[in-house]
Design a protein around this motif. Sequence first.
Motif, PDB file in Angstrom:
ATOM      1  N   PRO A 177      43.025  39.939  39.789  1.00  6.13           N
ATOM      2  CA  PRO A 177      42.848  40.918  40.857  1.00  6.13           C
ATOM      3  C   PRO A 177      41.390  41.349  40.948  1.00  6.13           C
ATOM      4  CG  PRO A 177      43.782  41.973  38.928  1.00  6.13           C
ATOM      5  CD  PRO A 177      43.728  40.507  38.612  1.00  6.13           C
ATOM      6  N   VAL A 178      40.987  41.759  42.119  1.00  3.32           N
ATOM      7  CA  VAL A 178      39.646  42.317  42.322  1.00  3.32           C
ATOM      8  C   VAL A 178      39.741  43.827  42.175  1.00  3.32           C
ATOM      9  CG1 VAL A 178      37.844  42.732  44.051  1.00  3.32           C
ATOM     10  CG2 VAL A 178      38.793  40.432  43.738  1.00  3.32           C
ATOM     11  N   SER A 179      38.868  44.413  41.381  1.00  5.28           N
ATOM     12  CA  SER A 179      38.946  45.847  41.126  1.00  5.28           C
ATOM     13  C   SER A 179      38.103  46.663  42.096  1.00  5.28           C
ATOM     14  CB  SER A 179      38.529  46.150  39.687  1.00  5.28           C
ATOM     15  OG  SER A 179      37.254  45.628  39.401  1.00  5.28           O
ATOM     16  N   ALA A 180      37.076  46.055  42.698  1.00  3.74           N
ATOM     17  CA  ALA A 180      36.244  46.792  43.653  1.00  3.74           C
ATOM     18  C   ALA A 180      35.416  45.806  44.461  1.00  3.74           C
ATOM     19  CB  ALA A 180      35.318  47.779  42.931  1.00  3.74           C
ATOM     20  N   ILE A 181      35.019  46.249  45.660  1.00  5.72           N
ATOM     21  CA  ILE A 181      34.063  45.471  46.439  1.00  5.72           C
ATOM     22  C   ILE A 181      32.876  46.374  46.769  1.00  5.72           C
ATOM     23  CG2 ILE A 181      35.794  43.915  47.400  1.00  5.72           C
ATOM     24  CD1 ILE A 181      35.748  45.496  49.976  1.00  5.72           C
ATOM     25  N   ASP A 182      31.717  45.789  46.802  1.00 12.87           N
ATOM     26  CA  ASP A 182      30.480  46.512  47.088  1.00 12.87           C
ATOM     27  C   ASP A 182      29.830  45.867  48.306  1.00 12.87           C
ATOM     28  OD1 ASP A 182      28.029  47.733  47.229  1.00 12.87           O
ATOM     29  OD2 ASP A 182      27.293  46.987  45.296  1.00 12.87           O
ATOM     30  N   PRO A 183      30.116  46.387  49.509  1.00 15.58           N
ATOM     31  CA  PRO A 183      29.542  45.767  50.710  1.00 15.58           C
ATOM     32  C   PRO A 183      28.023  45.786  50.726  1.00 15.58           C
ATOM     33  CG  PRO A 183      31.383  47.195  51.286  1.00 15.58           C
ATOM     34  CD  PRO A 183      31.068  47.460  49.846  1.00 15.58           C
ATOM     35  N   ARG A 184      27.428  46.828  50.204  1.00 15.02           N
ATOM     36  CA  ARG A 184      25.964  46.897  50.223  1.00 15.02           C
ATOM     37  C   ARG A 184      25.360  45.820  49.332  1.00 15.02           C
ATOM     38  NH1 ARG A 184      22.926  52.579  49.722  1.00 15.02           N
ATOM     39  NH2 ARG A 184      23.958  52.701  51.756  1.00 15.02           N
ATOM     40  N   GLY A 185      25.936  45.630  48.152  1.00 14.55           N
ATOM     41  CA  GLY A 185      25.426  44.612  47.235  1.00 14.55           C
ATOM     42  C   GLY A 185      26.011  43.231  47.467  1.00 14.55           C
ATOM     43  N   HIS A 186      27.002  43.134  48.368  1.00 14.83           N
ATOM     44  CA  HIS A 186      27.668  41.861  48.655  1.00 14.83           C
ATOM     45  C   HIS A 186      28.244  41.237  47.385  1.00 14.83           C
ATOM     46  CE1 HIS A 186      25.982  42.206  52.663  1.00 14.83           C
ATOM     47  NE2 HIS A 186      26.615  41.104  53.035  1.00 14.83           N
ATOM     48  N   VAL A 187      28.987  42.036  46.627  1.00 12.09           N
ATOM     49  CA  VAL A 187      29.641  41.521  45.427  1.00 12.09           C
ATOM     50  C   VAL A 187      31.053  42.086  45.341  1.00 12.09           C
ATOM     51  CG1 VAL A 187      27.497  41.219  44.117  1.00 12.09           C
ATOM     52  CG2 VAL A 187      28.776  43.373  43.926  1.00 12.09           C
ATOM     53  N   VAL A 188      31.927  41.339  44.669  1.00 10.65           N
ATOM     54  CA  VAL A 188      33.230  41.861  44.273  1.00 10.65           C
ATOM     55  C   VAL A 188      33.207  42.016  42.763  1.00 10.65           C
ATOM     56  CG1 VAL A 188      34.446  40.821  46.223  1.00 10.65           C
ATOM     57  CG2 VAL A 188      34.280  39.553  44.078  1.00 10.65           C
ATOM     58  N   ARG A 189      33.869  43.065  42.297  1.00 10.58           N
ATOM     59  CA  ARG A 189      33.896  43.345  40.865  1.00 10.58           C
ATOM     60  C   ARG A 189      35.278  43.028  40.317  1.00 10.58           C
ATOM     61  NH1 ARG A 189      30.228  45.731  38.045  1.00 10.58           N
ATOM     62  NH2 ARG A 189      29.234  46.521  39.961  1.00 10.58           N
ATOM     63  N   LEU A 190      35.318  42.395  39.155  1.00  7.42           N
ATOM     64  CA  LEU A 190      36.568  41.985  38.527  1.00  7.42           C
ATOM     65  C   LEU A 190      36.931  42.942  37.397  1.00  7.42           C
ATOM     66  CD1 LEU A 190      35.947  38.136  38.460  1.00  7.42           C
ATOM     67  CD2 LEU A 190      36.915  39.562  40.282  1.00  7.42           C
ATOM     68  N   PRO A 191      38.178  42.890  36.921  1.00  5.15           N
ATOM     69  CA  PRO A 191      38.600  43.828  35.868  1.00  5.15           C
ATOM     70  C   PRO A 191      37.762  43.762  34.597  1.00  5.15           C
ATOM     71  CG  PRO A 191      40.513  42.835  36.903  1.00  5.15           C
ATOM     72  CD  PRO A 191      39.320  42.107  37.447  1.00  5.15           C
ATOM     73  N   ASP A 192      37.163  42.603  34.295  1.00  3.34           N
ATOM     74  CA  ASP A 192      36.322  42.513  33.091  1.00  3.34           C
ATOM     75  C   ASP A 192      34.898  42.996  33.347  1.00  3.34           C
ATOM     76  OD1 ASP A 192      35.205  40.518  34.607  1.00  3.34           O
ATOM     77  OD2 ASP A 192      35.657  38.882  33.214  1.00  3.34           O
ATOM     78  N   ASP A 193      34.688  43.609  34.528  1.00  3.05           N
ATOM     79  CA  ASP A 193      33.413  44.177  34.956  1.00  3.05           C
ATOM     80  C   ASP A 193      32.385  43.129  35.360  1.00  3.05           C
ATOM     81  OD1 ASP A 193      32.590  46.736  35.581  1.00  3.05           O
ATOM     82  OD2 ASP A 193      31.168  46.830  33.920  1.00  3.05           O
ATOM     83  N   SER A 194      32.780  41.865  35.421  1.00  7.37           N
ATOM     84  CA  SER A 194      31.887  40.844  35.960  1.00  7.37           C
ATOM     85  C   SER A 194      31.911  40.922  37.479  1.00  7.37           C
ATOM     86  CB  SER A 194      32.309  39.454  35.497  1.00  7.37           C
ATOM     87  OG  SER A 194      33.595  39.121  36.007  1.00  7.37           O
TER      88      SER A 194
END
Length: 411
Positions: A83-100
Amino acid sequence: MSSKSGTFVIVGGGLAGAKAAEALRDKDFDGDVVLFAAEEHLPYERPPLSKEYLAGKKKLGDFTAEPEPWYRDHHIDVRLGTPVSAIDPRGHVVRLPDDSTVHYDKLLLATGSSPRRPPIPGADAERVHYLRTIDDADALDRALAEAGSLAIVGGGWIGLEVAAEARRRGLDVTVVEAAELPLLGALGREVAEVFAKLHRDHGVDLRVGASVEEITTAEGAATGLRLGDGSTVEADVVLVAVGAAPNTELAKAAALAMAPDGGVLVDSSLRTSDPDVYAAGDIASARHPLFDAHVRTEHWANALKQPAFAAAGMLGQPTEYAELPYFFTDQYDLGMEYVGYAPDYDRVVFRGDVDGREFVAFWLDGDSRVLAGMNVNVWDVLDDVKALVRSRKPVDADKLADPQQPLNTLI
């Protein structure tokens, strides 16, 4: 970045996610495609879970969107159980549960929906089931195989389809619905009455206008229901089917614009308030050019068809999603298709034999325009019904009701 290169990320491992990956490759996108799926299974269609799969007529492979080799051959990076834990539109990244994190150039949210869990005592007890995933369906199947009775909280599509299968297996079935009729919100009183009679004719104890105060338990396992009027329903198994909630947590946390209907607000190209983020499927409240309104429906057809339009938009191609809302059901000897959009209608016109459950129903507005139509055990009229809805022209209701009057002459 060329529209044909870069990294496109798809968040959601359902049918919409799979179809988006297919569409990107069909449109010759040669960049990286990463698909994040919370489940451990490859993307699959969900309607069979309460229909053919539960009835033992289909296996998972029959409704898996694409087999594993397809993803490998098309260079789709599928990350199951992630699962994806967060998305950051400004940084254009998705964050994963392991914080990668994973960078994206374009992002599609196709996170689907989850069963609503009512705040009633006993809702999380053993032998209480919800139905959304293949694992849910397997657990429910095993429970029904050992049960003699089933109580269903909610008279919507899922609840009624499972009720039909449970009756086919010979279980005693009670359906408890808060509204005056099952499917009242979806179909209106005239057609909801058809489904109420259908289930009562097949032996379902249908309790309408009823509230559930508690799922009764013994030693941590469900034993039935206690209703608002003090009556009780004994049951070996309980299914809670009171609708679904769109999985919009990621979108909200990313400050994407939300629609009043609870979905993610998108335009007719399925683009969100962020130009590099799109949404499709259950969560998308899309501007529909025909109805001049934002429409969100939690049905298979959107998950099947919207992703191709979203993929086009992600690739910078002009696109407009104008497909009519569509859904279907199979219950006992009744099969039907519904097409259109009629949240507010003036009347319903029937064509055919309603008591014999072989008819077409039309929802009309005050100007006698067809907003939606539903064919019940009549299988050669869907295209004509769609044309009537799209025409936005007044029709003669008497001719609409006359089976001898060809529908295509009314357009």
